[in-house]
Scaffold this motif. Structure first.
Motif, PDB file in Angstrom:
ATOM      1  N   ASP A 107       0.761  -1.183   0.004  1.00 39.22           N
ATOM      2  CA  ASP A 107       0.061  -0.040  -0.096  1.00 39.22           C
ATOM      3  C   ASP A 107       0.838   1.372  -0.049  1.00 39.22           C
ATOM      4  O   ASP A 107       0.469   2.441  -0.579  1.00 39.22           O
ATOM      5  N   PHE A 108       2.036   1.048   0.562  1.00 39.07           N
ATOM      6  CA  PHE A 108       2.837   2.467   1.190  1.00 39.07           C
ATOM      7  C   PHE A 108       3.563   2.877  -0.423  1.00 39.07           C
ATOM      8  O   PHE A 108       3.595   3.767  -0.660  1.00 39.07           O
ATOM      9  N   PHE A 109       3.944   1.786  -1.094  1.00 39.42           N
ATOM     10  CA  PHE A 109       4.785   2.159  -2.267  1.00 39.42           C
ATOM     11  C   PHE A 109       4.099   2.131  -3.658  1.00 39.42           C
ATOM     12  O   PHE A 109       4.456   2.241  -4.636  1.00 39.42           O
ATOM     13  N   ARG A 110       2.680   1.526  -3.509  1.00 38.13           N
ATOM     14  CA  ARG A 110       2.059   1.157  -4.749  1.00 38.13           C
ATOM     15  C   ARG A 110       1.673   2.858  -5.470  1.00 38.13           C
ATOM     16  O   ARG A 110       1.604   3.732  -4.818  1.00 38.13           O
ATOM     17  N   GLY A 111       1.869   2.854  -6.611  1.00 41.11           N
ATOM     18  CA  GLY A 111       1.658   4.142  -7.220  1.00 41.11           C
ATOM     19  C   GLY A 111       0.028   3.934  -7.852  1.00 41.11           C
ATOM     20  O   GLY A 111      -0.653   3.235  -7.398  1.00 41.11           O
ATOM     21  N   PRO A 112      -0.146   4.895  -8.661  1.00 42.21           N
ATOM     22  CA  PRO A 112      -1.636   4.811  -9.345  1.00 42.21           C
ATOM     23  C   PRO A 112      -1.777   3.567 -10.049  1.00 42.21           C
ATOM     24  O   PRO A 112      -0.887   2.995 -10.681  1.00 42.21           O
ATOM     25  N   THR A 113      -2.997   3.155 -10.176  1.00 43.87           N
ATOM     26  CA  THR A 113      -3.274   2.215 -11.120  1.00 43.87           C
ATOM     27  C   THR A 113      -3.157   2.573 -12.510  1.00 43.87           C
ATOM     28  O   THR A 113      -3.753   3.415 -13.091  1.00 43.87           O
ATOM     29  N   VAL A 114      -2.623   1.443 -13.538  1.00 43.45           N
ATOM     30  CA  VAL A 114      -2.456   2.165 -14.926  1.00 43.45           C
ATOM     31  C   VAL A 114      -3.243   0.860 -15.686  1.00 43.45           C
ATOM     32  O   VAL A 114      -3.001  -0.283 -15.213  1.00 43.45           O
ATOM     33  N   SER A 115      -3.669   1.187 -16.782  1.00 43.75           N
ATOM     34  CA  SER A 115      -4.053   0.229 -17.630  1.00 43.75           C
ATOM     35  C   SER A 115      -3.311  -0.614 -18.440  1.00 43.75           C
ATOM     36  O   SER A 115      -3.387  -1.744 -18.895  1.00 43.75           O
ATOM     37  N   ALA A 116      -2.207   0.016 -18.760  1.00 44.69           N
ATOM     38  CA  ALA A 116      -0.924  -0.616 -19.860  1.00 44.69           C
ATOM     39  C   ALA A 116       0.419  -0.118 -19.120  1.00 44.69           C
ATOM     40  O   ALA A 116       0.627   0.975 -18.858  1.00 44.69           O
ATOM     41  N   VAL A 117       1.385  -1.009 -19.671  1.00 43.18           N
ATOM     42  CA  VAL A 117       2.716  -0.723 -19.079  1.00 43.18           C
ATOM     43  C   VAL A 117       3.454  -1.213 -20.237  1.00 43.18           C
ATOM     44  O   VAL A 117       3.310  -2.225 -20.745  1.00 43.18           O
ATOM     45  N   ARG A 118       4.443  -0.221 -20.946  1.00 44.22           N
ATOM     46  CA  ARG A 118       5.542  -0.520 -21.875  1.00 44.22           C
ATOM     47  C   ARG A 118       6.715  -1.301 -21.044  1.00 44.22           C
ATOM     48  O   ARG A 118       6.992  -0.593 -20.103  1.00 44.22           O
ATOM     49  N   LEU A 119       7.326  -1.940 -21.584  1.00 46.45           N
ATOM     50  CA  LEU A 119       8.510  -2.772 -21.360  1.00 46.45           C
ATOM     51  C   LEU A 119       9.644  -1.589 -20.857  1.00 46.45           C
ATOM     52  O   LEU A 119      10.025  -2.081 -19.791  1.00 46.45           O
ATOM     53  N   ALA A 120       9.635  -0.633 -21.566  1.00 45.98           N
ATOM     54  CA  ALA A 120      10.742   0.224 -21.410  1.00 45.98           C
ATOM     55  C   ALA A 120      10.748   1.212 -20.134  1.00 45.98           C
ATOM     56  O   ALA A 120      11.336   1.641 -19.462  1.00 45.98           O
ATOM     57  N   GLY A 121       9.162   1.043 -19.552  1.00 42.28           N
ATOM     58  CA  GLY A 121       8.902   1.753 -18.502  1.00 42.28           C
ATOM     59  C   GLY A 121       9.111   1.114 -17.160  1.00 42.28           C
ATOM     60  O   GLY A 121       8.915   1.791 -16.219  1.00 42.28           O
ATOM     61  N   LEU A 122       9.384   0.024 -17.257  1.00 42.48           N
ATOM     62  CA  LEU A 122       9.704  -0.755 -16.231  1.00 42.48           C
ATOM     63  C   LEU A 122      11.131  -0.651 -15.579  1.00 42.48           C
ATOM     64  O   LEU A 122      12.149  -1.501 -15.971  1.00 42.48           O
ATOM     65  N   GLU A 123      11.380   0.378 -14.981  1.00 42.38           N
ATOM     66  CA  GLU A 123      12.749   0.817 -14.929  1.00 42.38           C
ATOM     67  C   GLU A 123      13.300   0.570 -13.162  1.00 42.38           C
ATOM     68  O   GLU A 123      14.402   0.592 -13.202  1.00 42.38           O
ATOM     69  N   HIS A 124      12.309   0.506 -12.236  1.00 45.72           N
ATOM     70  CA  HIS A 124      12.387   0.450 -10.896  1.00 45.72           C
ATOM     71  C   HIS A 124      12.083  -0.640 -10.112  1.00 45.72           C
ATOM     72  O   HIS A 124      10.905  -1.040 -10.243  1.00 45.72           O
TER      73      HIS A 124
END
Length: 189
Positions: A107-124
């Motif tokens: 709950d603490f580290f969750r960000g906003p809910t997103v519908s789609a994620v691109r592979l290059a956006g998975l950085e952290h």
């Protein structure tokens, strides 16, 4: 989530949580992080969750080792990047206190809910490991390397900060109250 400066007032959340409940109601927040330091319990973080403006769960984690962002000389990821959370250690699935801590950290580290994620956006990546009574928190940057096939090879590079925690005290809500707090209203279904 709220952060309050308690310099003039001595606040002890485990003995009296009324000031935390007041600030939760004032700021309409359900999560808090309280940092403290004293002779008996040095270098503390108290992670907590509220339900109906009352303390639901609190975990006091003592910091045994800390490495800051500036101490690790690597490139960082962009600000505002949503982290991937990884939990290692069977106690996160078997022990009730660690299950609740895992839920609170999600709950603490969750960000906003997103519908789609691109592979290059998975950085952290935030990695939590529970081993021999300690909790190790590490932060990594994902590097996508060529692999010779369609999916890239992934390498992790530590970027900081990193913490070595020890669990000191806990305050858990009863199972009935915990179930009530997780019940979803009919209007949202």
């Amino acid at each position: 989530m709220f952060c309050v400066n308690f310099r003039k007032n001595i606040t002890r959340p485990f003995e009296d949580s009324t000031s935390l409940e007041f600030f939760s109601k004032k700021t309409d927040c359900s999560l808090f992080l309280f940092g403290s330091h004293n002779k008996k319990r040095p270098n503390n973080f108290i992670f907590g969750r509220m339900f109906d403006f009352h303390v639901l769960d609190m975990f006091e984690l003592g910091i045994e080792k800390f490495v800051s962002l500036s101490e690790i000389k690597t490139s960082k990821f962009p600000e505002g990047t949503k982290p991937m959370l990884v939990f290692a250690g069977e106690v996160f699935d078997t022990d009730n206190e660690y299950k609740r801590l895992k839920s609170l950290l999600i709950d603490f580290f969750r960000g906003p809910t997103v519908s789609a994620v691109r592979l290059a956006g998975l950085e952290h990546v935030l990695h939590f490991t529970a081993l021999e009574g300690k909790i190790y928190m590490r932060s990594y940057r994902c590097l996508l390397k060529k692999s010779g096939c369609r999916t890239p090879r992934i390498e992790l590079e530590e970027i900081g900060p990193s913490f070595d925690f020890v669990m000191r005290r806990t305050h858990l809500a009863s199972d009935d109250l915990y179930k009530l707090a997780h019940k979803q209203p009919k209007a949202l279904k």
